[in-house]
Design an enzyme around this catalytic site. Structure first.
Site, PDB file in Angstrom:
ATOM      1  N   ASP A   1      34.751  43.619  45.580  1.00  0.00           N
ATOM      2  CA  ASP A   1      34.118  44.186  44.392  1.00  0.00           C
ATOM      3  C   ASP A   1      33.245  45.374  44.800  1.00  0.00           C
ATOM      4  O   ASP A   1      33.551  46.077  45.763  1.00  0.00           O
ATOM      5  CB  ASP A   1      33.296  43.098  43.692  1.00  0.00           C
ATOM      6  CG  ASP A   1      33.297  43.252  42.179  1.00  0.00           C
ATOM      7  OD1 ASP A   1      32.660  44.203  41.694  1.00  0.00           O
ATOM      8  OD2 ASP A   1      33.921  42.427  41.488  1.00  0.00           O
TER       9      ASP A   1
ATOM     10  N   HIS B   1      28.106  44.821  39.374  1.00  0.00           N
ATOM     11  CA  HIS B   1      29.268  43.989  39.069  1.00  0.00           C
ATOM     12  C   HIS B   1      29.559  42.971  40.165  1.00  0.00           C
ATOM     13  O   HIS B   1      29.760  41.776  39.889  1.00  0.00           O
ATOM     14  CB  HIS B   1      30.475  44.903  38.850  1.00  0.00           C
ATOM     15  CG  HIS B   1      31.694  44.228  38.318  1.00  0.00           C
ATOM     16  ND1 HIS B   1      32.768  43.923  39.109  1.00  0.00           N
ATOM     17  CD2 HIS B   1      32.016  43.817  37.070  1.00  0.00           C
ATOM     18  CE1 HIS B   1      33.712  43.348  38.377  1.00  0.00           C
ATOM     19  NE2 HIS B   1      33.283  43.274  37.140  1.00  0.00           N
TER      20      HIS B   1
ATOM     21  N   SER C   1      36.474  39.632  34.200  1.00  0.00           N
ATOM     22  CA  SER C   1      35.785  39.751  35.491  1.00  0.00           C
ATOM     23  C   SER C   1      34.835  38.586  35.695  1.00  0.00           C
ATOM     24  O   SER C   1      34.612  38.138  36.819  1.00  0.00           O
ATOM     25  CB  SER C   1      34.991  41.055  35.562  1.00  0.00           C
ATOM     26  OG  SER C   1      35.805  42.158  35.808  1.00  0.00           O
TER      27      SER C   1
END
Length: 414
Positions: free
Chosen positions: A140, A176, A354
């Site tokens: 990520d 994220h 996600s």
């Protein structure tokens, strides 16, 4: 393809294919017009090993793959090499995430978020557990390894996005990656933080997306292979968690997923946020050797949780067969309004497949830790069977049995 849906106090995440500049003055081939200095990442193949080796010497190597290698060159060099019939040369695709952070106040933090309670099937849960000995490789934007809820979980920290690959840093300035990692294995920190699904698991934080949320497919493929190789080298079980993707199949990434799965790793990936239309599952989730995860909302419809409208759907032609084919959603998990750790040391609530993906990655780690003799294929079958026991009937295209919205259903601890 979008992999995060904007809500109040949310992050908007989008992923798609694009070409991005990458600067490296040392990678220049001889006898080639240097008129264009715009650097691009490329992948080079040839059936002639000697020519491949010569090209590696001329251009330099970023990553070696089964049939070729990736490197960086300018457009003039790229155009010239394309005319050489001895080589196949293509631009390396790129995935991107755009994030606009909106941290919530510390007073709003709930130690066990709704998604964790839901996957444990326990509305009064206060202390999630499990995952010891299992590695979850989160590919990520990196991870804040100093976050109080994650710092004890970090075992590896690598950055694949820089010119010289770092084996010791994985800084997340996007949010994220830290959020995804927290959902999978946050351990509550000093007692006032939050918990993930498997707080005993160890984290391999592989930064494959830069601080703007963009990443090259060759870096992602290399990280997938590295996770699998590290698992074999150390003799440990590895769950590879990828909350990223695109609408197109990428040969480097599909080959890497196949390599990882054949070498014992379990691959879990986001289904994508292009729903509710059918046939919208993104890659690598759409690959048959990856588990594509759909997103559930924290509300009931037809007696079950509801698949979020934004969550991508599979192909109608494969509904009901309980067979995973390319482009199928396999399992669903909480993915709307998910609270987790954030890159600034705080917490944030965001939505998307996600966010659903690390719920399944954490569950896989928890099950594997309790059943270490399982193969990755047996673990996958176990997840599917758990999902069958909690059928999802809420949301567009949801229905009894294997459907294109929720797949086999919602896999839970119990």
């Amino acid at each position: 393809m979008r992999f995060g849906k904007k809500l109040v106090n949310s992050v908007l995440l989008s992923a798609g294919l694009m070409v991005f500049s990458f600067s490296s003055s040392s990678l220049a081939a001889p006898n080639v017009d240097q008129g264009s200095q715009k650097d691009i990442r490329v992948y080079i193949e040839s059936n002639n090993p000697a020519l491949v080796q010569k090209a590696k010497t001329d251009y330099g190597v970023r990553w070696n793959f089964d049939k070729g290698f990736s490197t960086t060159m300018n457009e003039a060099q790229f155009n010239a090499l394309q005319k050489n019939k001895n080589f196949t040369v293509t631009k390396v695709e790129q995935m991107s995430i755009e994030a606009k952070p909106a941290p919530i106040s510390p007073q709003a933090v709930e130690q066990v978020p709704w998604g964790i309670k839901a996957i444990y099937n326990d509305s009064t849960l206060t202390n999630p557990s499990g995952g010891s000995g299992i590695r979850i490789a989160v590919l990520d934007t990196g991870v804040n390894r100093n976050h109080t809820d994650l710092t004890k979980r970090v075992e590896q920290c690598k950055d694949y996005t820089t010119l010289y690959i770092s084996e010791t840093t994985c800084a997340d300035r996007n949010g994220h990656g830290t959020h995804v990692a927290g959902t999978a294995l946050a351990d509550g920190g000093n007692g006032s933080g939050i918990y993930g699904v498997a707080p005993g698991a160890s984290l391999w934080a592989y930064k494959v997306l830069n601080d703007r949320g963009s990443g090259y497919s060759d870096d992602i493929a290399a990280a997938i292979r590295r996770a699998a190789d590290e698992g074999k080298r150390l003799g440990v079980k590895v769950v590879i968690s990828m909350s990223l993707g695109s609408s197109a199949n990428n040969s480097l990434i599909s080959s890497a997923v196949s390599y990882a799965y054949s070498n014992g790793a379990l691959v879990v990936a986001a289904a994508g946020n292009s729903g509710p239309n059918p046939g919208t599952i993104g890659y690598p989730g759409a690959l048959t050797q990856a588990i594509a995860v759909a997103a559930l909302e924290n509300r009931q419809e037809n007696g079950t949780y509801r698949v979020a409208d934004f969550s991508s759907r599979g192909f109608s032609s494969t509904a009901g067969d309980y067979v995973i084919q390319q482009g199928d959603v396999e399992i669903s998990a909480p993915g709307a309004a998910i609270l987790s750790t954030w890159y600034n040391g705080g917490y944030n609530t965001i939505s998307g497949t996600s966010m659903a993906t690390p719920h399944v990655s954490g569950l896989a780690a928890k099950i594997w830790a309790s059943n270490p003799s399982m193969t990755n294929a047996q673990l996958r079958a176990n997840l599917q069977n758990r999902a069958k026991s909690y059928d999802i009937k809420g949301g567009y295209y949801s229905g009894t049995g294997d459907d294109i919205a929720s797949g086999f259903g919602f896999a839970r601890v119990r």
